[in-house]
Design a protein around this motif. Structure first.
Motif, PDB file in Angstrom:
ATOM      1  N   GLU A  52      12.409  36.403 -62.716  1.00 64.13           N
ATOM      2  CA  GLU A  52      11.284  37.195 -63.209  1.00 64.13           C
ATOM      3  C   GLU A  52      11.774  38.160 -64.290  1.00 64.13           C
ATOM      4  O   GLU A  52      12.919  38.577 -64.275  1.00 64.13           O
ATOM      5  CB  GLU A  52      10.641  37.978 -62.048  1.00 64.13           C
ATOM      6  CG  GLU A  52      10.026  37.106 -60.974  1.00 64.13           C
ATOM      7  CD  GLU A  52       8.790  36.356 -61.429  1.00 64.13           C
ATOM      8  OE1 GLU A  52       8.280  36.666 -62.530  1.00 64.13           O
ATOM      9  OE2 GLU A  52       8.335  35.469 -60.699  1.00 64.13           O
ATOM     10  N   PRO A  53      10.981  38.509 -65.289  1.00 68.47           N
ATOM     11  CA  PRO A  53       9.539  38.239 -65.372  1.00 68.47           C
ATOM     12  C   PRO A  53       9.173  36.887 -65.999  1.00 68.47           C
ATOM     13  O   PRO A  53       8.012  36.540 -66.068  1.00 68.47           O
ATOM     14  CB  PRO A  53       9.044  39.381 -66.265  1.00 68.47           C
ATOM     15  CG  PRO A  53      10.198  39.638 -67.180  1.00 68.47           C
ATOM     16  CD  PRO A  53      11.431  39.415 -66.362  1.00 68.47           C
ATOM     17  N   TRP A  54      10.179  36.109 -66.463  1.00 72.65           N
ATOM     18  CA  TRP A  54       9.853  34.848 -67.147  1.00 72.65           C
ATOM     19  C   TRP A  54       9.615  33.721 -66.133  1.00 72.65           C
ATOM     20  O   TRP A  54       8.637  33.007 -66.212  1.00 72.65           O
ATOM     21  CB  TRP A  54      10.981  34.462 -68.094  1.00 72.65           C
ATOM     22  CG  TRP A  54      11.333  35.541 -69.058  1.00 72.65           C
ATOM     23  CD1 TRP A  54      10.713  35.845 -70.241  1.00 72.65           C
ATOM     24  CD2 TRP A  54      12.394  36.488 -68.911  1.00 72.65           C
ATOM     25  NE1 TRP A  54      11.327  36.914 -70.846  1.00 72.65           N
ATOM     26  CE2 TRP A  54      12.360  37.339 -70.046  1.00 72.65           C
ATOM     27  CE3 TRP A  54      13.366  36.715 -67.944  1.00 72.65           C
ATOM     28  CZ2 TRP A  54      13.270  38.376 -70.229  1.00 72.65           C
ATOM     29  CZ3 TRP A  54      14.271  37.740 -68.116  1.00 72.65           C
ATOM     30  CH2 TRP A  54      14.212  38.559 -69.246  1.00 72.65           C
ATOM     31  N   ALA A  55      10.560  33.572 -65.199  1.00 74.08           N
ATOM     32  CA  ALA A  55      10.484  32.521 -64.172  1.00 74.08           C
ATOM     33  C   ALA A  55      10.261  31.149 -64.785  1.00 74.08           C
ATOM     34  O   ALA A  55       9.480  30.340 -64.288  1.00 74.08           O
ATOM     35  CB  ALA A  55       9.383  32.845 -63.151  1.00 74.08           C
ATOM     36  N   ASN A  56      10.967  30.890 -65.887  1.00 78.32           N
ATOM     37  CA  ASN A  56      10.865  29.592 -66.552  1.00 78.32           C
ATOM     38  C   ASN A  56      12.073  29.439 -67.472  1.00 78.32           C
ATOM     39  O   ASN A  56      12.197  30.147 -68.471  1.00 78.32           O
ATOM     40  CB  ASN A  56       9.573  29.499 -67.370  1.00 78.32           C
ATOM     41  CG  ASN A  56       9.321  28.091 -67.893  1.00 78.32           C
ATOM     42  OD1 ASN A  56      10.238  27.270 -67.967  1.00 78.32           O
ATOM     43  ND2 ASN A  56       8.089  27.805 -68.255  1.00 78.32           N
ATOM     44  N   ILE A  57      12.972  28.508 -67.138  1.00 79.16           N
ATOM     45  CA  ILE A  57      14.185  28.345 -67.943  1.00 79.16           C
ATOM     46  C   ILE A  57      13.870  27.837 -69.353  1.00 79.16           C
ATOM     47  O   ILE A  57      14.697  27.975 -70.260  1.00 79.16           O
ATOM     48  CB  ILE A  57      15.184  27.385 -67.264  1.00 79.16           C
ATOM     49  CG1 ILE A  57      14.549  26.007 -66.987  1.00 79.16           C
ATOM     50  CG2 ILE A  57      15.741  27.992 -65.995  1.00 79.16           C
ATOM     51  CD1 ILE A  57      15.527  24.988 -66.427  1.00 79.16           C
ATOM     52  N   MET A  58      12.667  27.316 -69.561  1.00 85.82           N
ATOM     53  CA  MET A  58      12.287  26.835 -70.880  1.00 85.82           C
ATOM     54  C   MET A  58      12.197  27.972 -71.898  1.00 85.82           C
ATOM     55  O   MET A  58      12.460  27.772 -73.093  1.00 85.82           O
ATOM     56  CB  MET A  58      10.939  26.107 -70.818  1.00 85.82           C
ATOM     57  CG  MET A  58      10.987  24.766 -70.112  1.00 85.82           C
ATOM     58  SD  MET A  58      12.078  23.591 -70.953  1.00 85.82           S
ATOM     59  CE  MET A  58      11.279  23.469 -72.551  1.00 85.82           C
ATOM     60  N   THR A  59      11.866  29.171 -71.458  1.00 87.31           N
ATOM     61  CA  THR A  59      11.718  30.297 -72.382  1.00 87.31           C
ATOM     62  C   THR A  59      13.035  30.588 -73.099  1.00 87.31           C
ATOM     63  O   THR A  59      13.080  30.731 -74.329  1.00 87.31           O
ATOM     64  CB  THR A  59      11.237  31.549 -71.627  1.00 87.31           C
ATOM     65  OG1 THR A  59      10.020  31.246 -70.945  1.00 87.31           O
ATOM     66  CG2 THR A  59      11.013  32.713 -72.580  1.00 87.31           C
ATOM     67  N   GLY A  60      14.117  30.679 -72.326  1.00 85.14           N
ATOM     68  CA  GLY A  60      15.428  30.903 -72.941  1.00 85.14           C
ATOM     69  C   GLY A  60      15.869  29.729 -73.791  1.00 85.14           C
ATOM     70  O   GLY A  60      16.500  29.911 -74.844  1.00 85.14           O
ATOM     71  N   VAL A 250      18.801  22.477 -58.055  1.00 87.67           N
ATOM     72  CA  VAL A 250      18.548  22.340 -59.498  1.00 87.67           C
ATOM     73  C   VAL A 250      17.096  21.954 -59.747  1.00 87.67           C
ATOM     74  O   VAL A 250      16.435  22.490 -60.647  1.00 87.67           O
ATOM     75  CB  VAL A 250      19.507  21.308 -60.118  1.00 87.67           C
ATOM     76  CG1 VAL A 250      19.116  21.007 -61.568  1.00 87.67           C
ATOM     77  CG2 VAL A 250      20.946  21.817 -60.064  1.00 87.67           C
ATOM     78  N   ALA A 251      16.584  21.037 -58.950  1.00 84.24           N
ATOM     79  CA  ALA A 251      15.203  20.584 -59.144  1.00 84.24           C
ATOM     80  C   ALA A 251      14.194  21.703 -58.920  1.00 84.24           C
ATOM     81  O   ALA A 251      13.074  21.648 -59.447  1.00 84.24           O
ATOM     82  CB  ALA A 251      14.913  19.422 -58.198  1.00 84.24           C
ATOM     83  N   GLN A 252      14.587  22.741 -58.162  1.00 85.15           N
ATOM     84  CA  GLN A 252      13.667  23.843 -57.878  1.00 85.15           C
ATOM     85  C   GLN A 252      13.698  24.944 -58.932  1.00 85.15           C
ATOM     86  O   GLN A 252      12.913  25.887 -58.864  1.00 85.15           O
ATOM     87  CB  GLN A 252      13.993  24.446 -56.513  1.00 85.15           C
ATOM     88  CG  GLN A 252      13.659  23.526 -55.340  1.00 85.15           C
ATOM     89  CD  GLN A 252      14.052  24.126 -54.003  1.00 85.15           C
ATOM     90  OE1 GLN A 252      14.638  25.206 -53.934  1.00 85.15           O
ATOM     91  NE2 GLN A 252      13.742  23.414 -52.934  1.00 85.15           N
ATOM     92  N   LEU A 253      14.595  24.829 -59.910  1.00 84.56           N
ATOM     93  CA  LEU A 253      14.622  25.830 -60.974  1.00 84.56           C
ATOM     94  C   LEU A 253      13.279  25.842 -61.697  1.00 84.56           C
ATOM     95  O   LEU A 253      12.760  24.778 -62.067  1.00 84.56           O
ATOM     96  CB  LEU A 253      15.735  25.516 -61.979  1.00 84.56           C
ATOM     97  CG  LEU A 253      17.138  25.999 -61.669  1.00 84.56           C
ATOM     98  CD1 LEU A 253      18.115  25.430 -62.682  1.00 84.56           C
ATOM     99  CD2 LEU A 253      17.199  27.520 -61.664  1.00 84.56           C
ATOM    100  N   PRO A 254      12.699  27.006 -61.916  1.00 78.81           N
ATOM    101  CA  PRO A 254      11.410  27.048 -62.624  1.00 78.81           C
ATOM    102  C   PRO A 254      11.548  26.524 -64.050  1.00 78.81           C
ATOM    103  O   PRO A 254      12.357  27.023 -64.824  1.00 78.81           O
ATOM    104  CB  PRO A 254      11.054  28.546 -62.608  1.00 78.81           C
ATOM    105  CG  PRO A 254      12.357  29.262 -62.386  1.00 78.81           C
ATOM    106  CD  PRO A 254      13.186  28.348 -61.546  1.00 78.81           C
ATOM    107  N   GLY A 255      10.790  25.509 -64.353  1.00 73.58           N
ATOM    108  CA  GLY A 255      10.864  24.883 -65.664  1.00 73.58           C
ATOM    109  C   GLY A 255      11.708  23.629 -65.702  1.00 73.58           C
ATOM    110  O   GLY A 255      11.746  22.924 -66.710  1.00 73.58           O
TER     111      GLY A 255
END
Length: 570
Positions: A52-60, A250-255
């Motif tokens: 948090e606050p992103w909770a999505n590895i795609m953002t980085g 790994v599969a549970q990583l957000p994004g």
């Protein structure tokens, strides 16, 4: 002809974008053909956005890719921030994408076995091959009764139960008794989750254990980790545990699902990719290689030769949040002995506590730099398996090592922490690409060879470490260095000293070494040797300090440590 030229291309050259999601930073690297061979064209890095606050590895990842686009002028993402693939007209997009990660939390594991110093110890060796952590252990050495074990089982958050014990054809009833306790606890847990179980014990118990647990758990059978008292076999169970880490954590990583839609390759662990490239180097050069990764949430050490790789991962250690655990394994005095200034136990504890809370901070003073590097030495020492065999090359990654102000700092940290012997070279992963190269090696090995020949790693140089008894002021090794660029000059290394010969990257020198009659440089006491070495950022280093290192406990230590830093160009 170079190695890369000897490898024949069988397909049309393709471009590759490879991302690594670390616990702190996300890195993206772009490989493509330039001037007739593969090169690292650009690299982008951004903070990892799994939490948090992103909770999505795609953002980085998007941020890192945007950096590559800006550096190259090449569009990789469309207006919807989706990867453009394959390459379009005018070089837009990329042909292939792959991703690796160490950002997922470790696999929380319950160990179940008979004896702590036999099968359970082998099970721990298996856990150390990937990002896994031992939450609890049920064994015959456990002082708790069945009720207490039952309570512990149902109150802990577990990902996997790893059962070992019994040599093939050995005793059965004691392990089955432990499994009965598991069965009772799992019958309660199954109402809210179906547990994963890996069994790697006595083969004769596979069917009984499967019968007891098959309705309560997903069960996988592996070869016995201790088929007999004198044999340890980890490979099969290690493969299963590593796959479970990738499938569960790994599969549970957000994004992660979005990342997977971009790639034809599965999202794999960083330790898996780092192991691949370490084995690749060992096979390419036909010698043993040691890979070291001092990360934020783990420390990894891999020794590989042409036939196998031995992996050791510590998820309870790292330069980030787990750093606080180091104080359970070493004393503040163990860390302070590497600092060339007066430092109290309280200062050491305060530094480690602050660093564990704010891992992305960097040293602001020379004192903090020395303290951080002292901590890194003890992290490496705490991770190093006993009886480490010799190696001919060290591959180094991790920001505390790669971002040292001077390359001599890195060499000295490695020499102090590992206290190696013999003759070896050191290569630094300055651009954080080694795991990416490991992934690329399985897709396009030609690209790896050509990128390496282009200088993607930073060569620090060669190190020679004599061993044997010596006295202060006495020569341990004499010799001659011959180079077309430097000419010829003599060497005379005294016991207790480190000697550095400036030998720039690309320069080749022939070195004749004549050790004292009681000194061994890796070929027997007193035996001379002529070797060929290549230069690097530090040069040719001869460490005549002896093994094990002797560090004074008096204030003489400060002057000695500063001298060592000076000797390696620090």
């Amino acid at each position: 002809m170079t190695i890369a030229e000897e490898i024949q291309e069988t397909t049309t050259p393709e471009s590759y974008l490879i991302a690594e999601f670390g616990s702190s930073n996300t890195t993206a690297v772009l490989f493509d053909v330039a001037a007739g061979s593969y090169r690292l064209l650009a690299r982008g890095s951004a903070p990892t956005t799994a939490a948090e606050p992103w909770a999505n590895i795609m953002t980085g990842l998007i941020q890192a890719i945007r950096q590559i686009e800006e550096a190259t002028g090449r569009a990789l993402l469309n207006e919807h921030e989706q990867l453009i693939t394959p390459v379009r007209q005018f070089g837009i997009g990329v042909d292939k994408f792959a991703a690796i990660t160490s950002a997922a939390p470790p696999l929380k594991t319950l160990l179940v076995g008979l004896f702590d110093d036999i099968s359970v110890e082998s099970a721990r060796h298996v856990l150390h091959t990937t990002y896994a952590t031992e939450i609890d252990c049920f064994s015959l050495n456990d002082p708790r009764d069945e009720g207490e074990q039952f309570s512990a089982l149902i109150n802990k958050e577990l990902d996997v139960i790893f059962i070992v014990g019994g040599t093939d054809g050995g005793a059965e009833q004691r392990l089955l008794h432990l499994v009965d306790t598991l069965q009772l606890g799992m019958s309660v847990l199954s109402e809210r989750q179906r547990m994963f179980v890996v069994y790697a014990g006595n083969k004769a118990l596979r069917e009984p254990i499967n019968t007891k647990l098959k309705e309560l758990a997903h069960i996988q059978m592996a070869e016995n980790v201790r088929p007999d008292l004198h044999t340890e076999y980890l490979a099969d169970a290690a493969t299963i545990i590593n796959t479970l880490y990738e499938d569960i954590k790994v599969a549970q990583l957000p994004g992660a699902k979005t990342v997977q839609t971009w790639s034809e390759q599965p999202l794999v662990s960083t330790v898996h990719a780092f192991t691949l490239i370490t084995k690749y180097f060992a096979a390419l050069h036909n010698h043993s290689v040691l890979g070291i990764d001092v990360g934020s949430n783990s420390v990894t050490m891999i020794r590989a030769d042409a036939h196998a790789a031995h992996v050791h991962v510590r998820t309870d250690l790292g330069m980030g949040a787990p750093l606080i655990n180091l104080l359970d394994k070493v004393s503040p005095a163990d860390i302070a002995r590497w600092v060339p200034n007066e430092v109290t136990d309280e200062e050491v504890r305060d530094f480690i506590t602050y660093k564990s809370l704010y891992p992305q901070t960097i040293p602001q003073t020379e004192f903090e730099l020395y303290l951080e590097q002292a901590v890194a030495r003890e992290l490496i020492r705490a991770t190093m398996p006993p009886n480490m065999p010799a190696y001919a090359m060290i591959l180094v990654r991790g920001s505390v090592l790669t971002n040292a102000p001077r390359p001599g700092h890195t060499v000295l940290m490695l020499l102090d922490a590992l206290q190696p012997t013999g003759i070896f070279s050191v290569a630094l992963d300055k651009h954080n690409v080694l795991p990416a190269l490991g992934t690329l090696a399985s897709i396009q090995p030609t690209a790896v060879v050509q990128a390496l020949e282009a200088g993607i790693l930073t060569d620090l140089g060669w190190v020679i470490v004599p061993t044997g008894k010596g006295q202060s002021g006495q020569s341990v090794v004499t010799g001659v260095v011959e180079s077309e660029t430097l000419g010829q000059f003599a060497l005379d290394i005294e016991h207790g000293a480190i000697d550095t010969t400036v030998l720039a990257s690309g320069q080749v020198a022939n070195v004749t070494l004549n050790p004292h009659k009681h000194i061994d440089i890796g070929f027997g006491e007193g035996k001379s040797k002529k070797i060929t070495v290549r230069g690097g950022a530090v040069g040719l280093v001869i460490d005549g300090r002896g093994r094990p290192l002797s560090i004074p406990v008096t204030e003489d230590r400060f002057e000695l440590l500063r001298q060592w830093h000076w000797d390696v160009g620090g």
